[in-house]
Design a protein around this motif. Sequence first.
Motif, PDB file in Angstrom:
ATOM      1  N   THR A  23       0.862  -1.068  -0.004  1.00  0.00           N
ATOM      2  CA  THR A  23      -0.123  -0.182   0.178  1.00  0.00           C
ATOM      3  C   THR A  23       0.894   1.353   0.061  1.00  0.00           C
ATOM      4  OG1 THR A  23      -1.657  -1.205   1.092  1.00  0.00           O
ATOM      5  CG2 THR A  23      -1.866   1.370   0.977  1.00  0.00           C
ATOM      6  N   LYS A  24       1.897   1.199   0.837  1.00  0.00           N
ATOM      7  CA  LYS A  24       2.621   2.564   1.046  1.00  0.00           C
ATOM      8  C   LYS A  24       3.503   2.739  -0.271  1.00  0.00           C
ATOM      9  CE  LYS A  24       3.147   2.949   6.178  1.00  0.00           C
ATOM     10  NZ  LYS A  24       1.974   1.946   6.340  1.00  0.00           N
ATOM     11  N   THR A  25       3.952   1.460  -0.969  1.00  0.00           N
ATOM     12  CA  THR A  25       4.602   1.744  -2.234  1.00  0.00           C
ATOM     13  C   THR A  25       3.925   1.943  -3.482  1.00  0.00           C
ATOM     14  OG1 THR A  25       5.867  -0.289  -1.383  1.00  0.00           O
ATOM     15  CG2 THR A  25       6.456   0.314  -3.541  1.00  0.00           C
ATOM     16  N   GLY A  26       2.772   1.846  -3.451  1.00  0.00           N
ATOM     17  CA  GLY A  26       1.979   2.539  -4.668  1.00  0.00           C
ATOM     18  C   GLY A  26       0.669   1.565  -5.086  1.00  0.00           C
ATOM     19  N   ALA A  27       0.080   0.766  -3.946  1.00  0.00           N
ATOM     20  CA  ALA A  27      -1.046  -0.125  -4.358  1.00  0.00           C
ATOM     21  C   ALA A  27      -2.079   0.881  -3.519  1.00  0.00           C
ATOM     22  CB  ALA A  27      -1.046  -1.195  -3.697  1.00  0.00           C
ATOM     23  N   ILE A  28      -3.423   0.385  -3.934  1.00  0.00           N
ATOM     24  CA  ILE A  28      -4.536   0.994  -3.375  1.00  0.00           C
ATOM     25  C   ILE A  28      -4.822   0.609  -1.813  1.00  0.00           C
ATOM     26  CG2 ILE A  28      -7.092   1.233  -3.110  1.00  0.00           C
ATOM     27  CD1 ILE A  28      -7.027   1.262  -6.257  1.00  0.00           C
ATOM     28  N   GLY A  29      -4.614  -0.496  -1.634  1.00  0.00           N
ATOM     29  CA  GLY A  29      -4.722  -1.215  -0.192  1.00  0.00           C
ATOM     30  C   GLY A  29      -4.497  -2.752  -0.647  1.00  0.00           C
ATOM     31  N   CYS A  30      -3.191  -3.178  -0.318  1.00  0.00           N
ATOM     32  CA  CYS A  30      -2.699  -4.578  -0.482  1.00  0.00           C
ATOM     33  C   CYS A  30      -1.539  -4.968   0.210  1.00  0.00           C
ATOM     34  CB  CYS A  30      -2.342  -4.652  -2.174  1.00  0.00           C
ATOM     35  SG  CYS A  30      -2.166  -6.521  -2.315  1.00  0.00           S
ATOM     36  N   GLU A  31      -1.846  -5.950   1.183  1.00  0.00           N
ATOM     37  CA  GLU A  31      -0.890  -6.583   2.014  1.00  0.00           C
ATOM     38  C   GLU A  31      -0.891  -7.915   2.157  1.00  0.00           C
ATOM     39  OE1 GLU A  31       0.776  -3.638   4.112  1.00  0.00           O
ATOM     40  OE2 GLU A  31      -0.880  -2.432   3.088  1.00  0.00           O
ATOM     41  N   ILE A  32       0.285  -8.477   2.002  1.00  0.00           N
ATOM     42  CA  ILE A  32       0.398  -9.948   1.839  1.00  0.00           C
ATOM     43  C   ILE A  32       1.078 -10.394   3.112  1.00  0.00           C
ATOM     44  CG2 ILE A  32       1.097 -11.778   0.476  1.00  0.00           C
ATOM     45  CD1 ILE A  32       1.644  -9.613  -1.858  1.00  0.00           C
TER      46      ILE A  32
END
Length: 344
Positions: A204-213
Amino acid sequence: MNFSSDTSAPAHPAVLEALLKANTGAASSYGADKVTQRLRARLAEVFETDEFDFWLVASGTAANALALACFCPPTSSIICHREAHIQMDERGAPEFFTGGGKLHLMDGEGAKIDFDPLKDYLDEFDPRNVHATPPAVLSLTNLTECGRAYTPAEIARLAQRAKYASLAVHLDGARLGNALVHTGATPAEMTWKAGVDVLTLGLTKTGAIGCEIILLFGGAKSKGRELQARAKRAGHMPAKMRFLAAQAEAMLTDGLWLKLAAHANAMAQKAAAAFIEDGHDLAWPVEGNEIFVTLDEQAFNDLQEDGAQFYEWPGGSHRFVCSWATTQKDIDDLTASLSRPMRR
């Protein structure tokens, strides 16, 4: 001049394009779709291993809390730095998701856990003492809450001592890409090769909308079914998981996440140079995309008057965060604000 947080940045165009492509026709639910299956292959390539399981969620707090709950029973504790995100900024979510697990706080410069106090604590802890709370997990953060980067060797040393005490090792990687760029390490070297059992990889912080794995490496992948059960019970089993997977696939394809992290890091170095040139002291070395600087009152007021957005930080410094969307104009405007003629 929005330096408030990398979560304030817009989503990268490649992420939006990937979402549009995923938004075609019907697809199986809860991760059984083709996009999520492709993501598995991509993760195997990025982390150089097939020995893993994973789950997708929309927030870093959910990722950390779910991951830790799989390894810490309610009668045990999680060792972390006293400034760690799970301690300072997650409203007790790890304690809630574990059903009562305790956070055991450690010290260390720059929010990095020092090896010797950790070793001393684990050496002295007596698991036969029913009155004390036994540690079950060591949680590290990279980048730390002070923007510092652990090297793979530092993680490996801490992880080795933790595993000697039968602890699992968790890595909060909300800004892992920035740490990888700074250290030059590979994702594998920074994680499972260094002894990490479970990683919460933030995109998310890198450039996604809301995505954590959430990634479970090696033997820890046996926790995969438990992780899914906990995610379902907590309301973190996205029915249309393809839209989370599409974001991750876009970010990981051709190393985009690392390219974006490299840009953010480079902008942070330029911002730091502007502060130093203007006579301000950095609270911590810049090892990622965050700058912690001590501003005088005049500089603070000038920046706010000129529209700069940043945070006052505990300890007396001020935090400025760069992102993939930070431009050279942002840096030029920052420099101009710091160099107002009336301040000379």
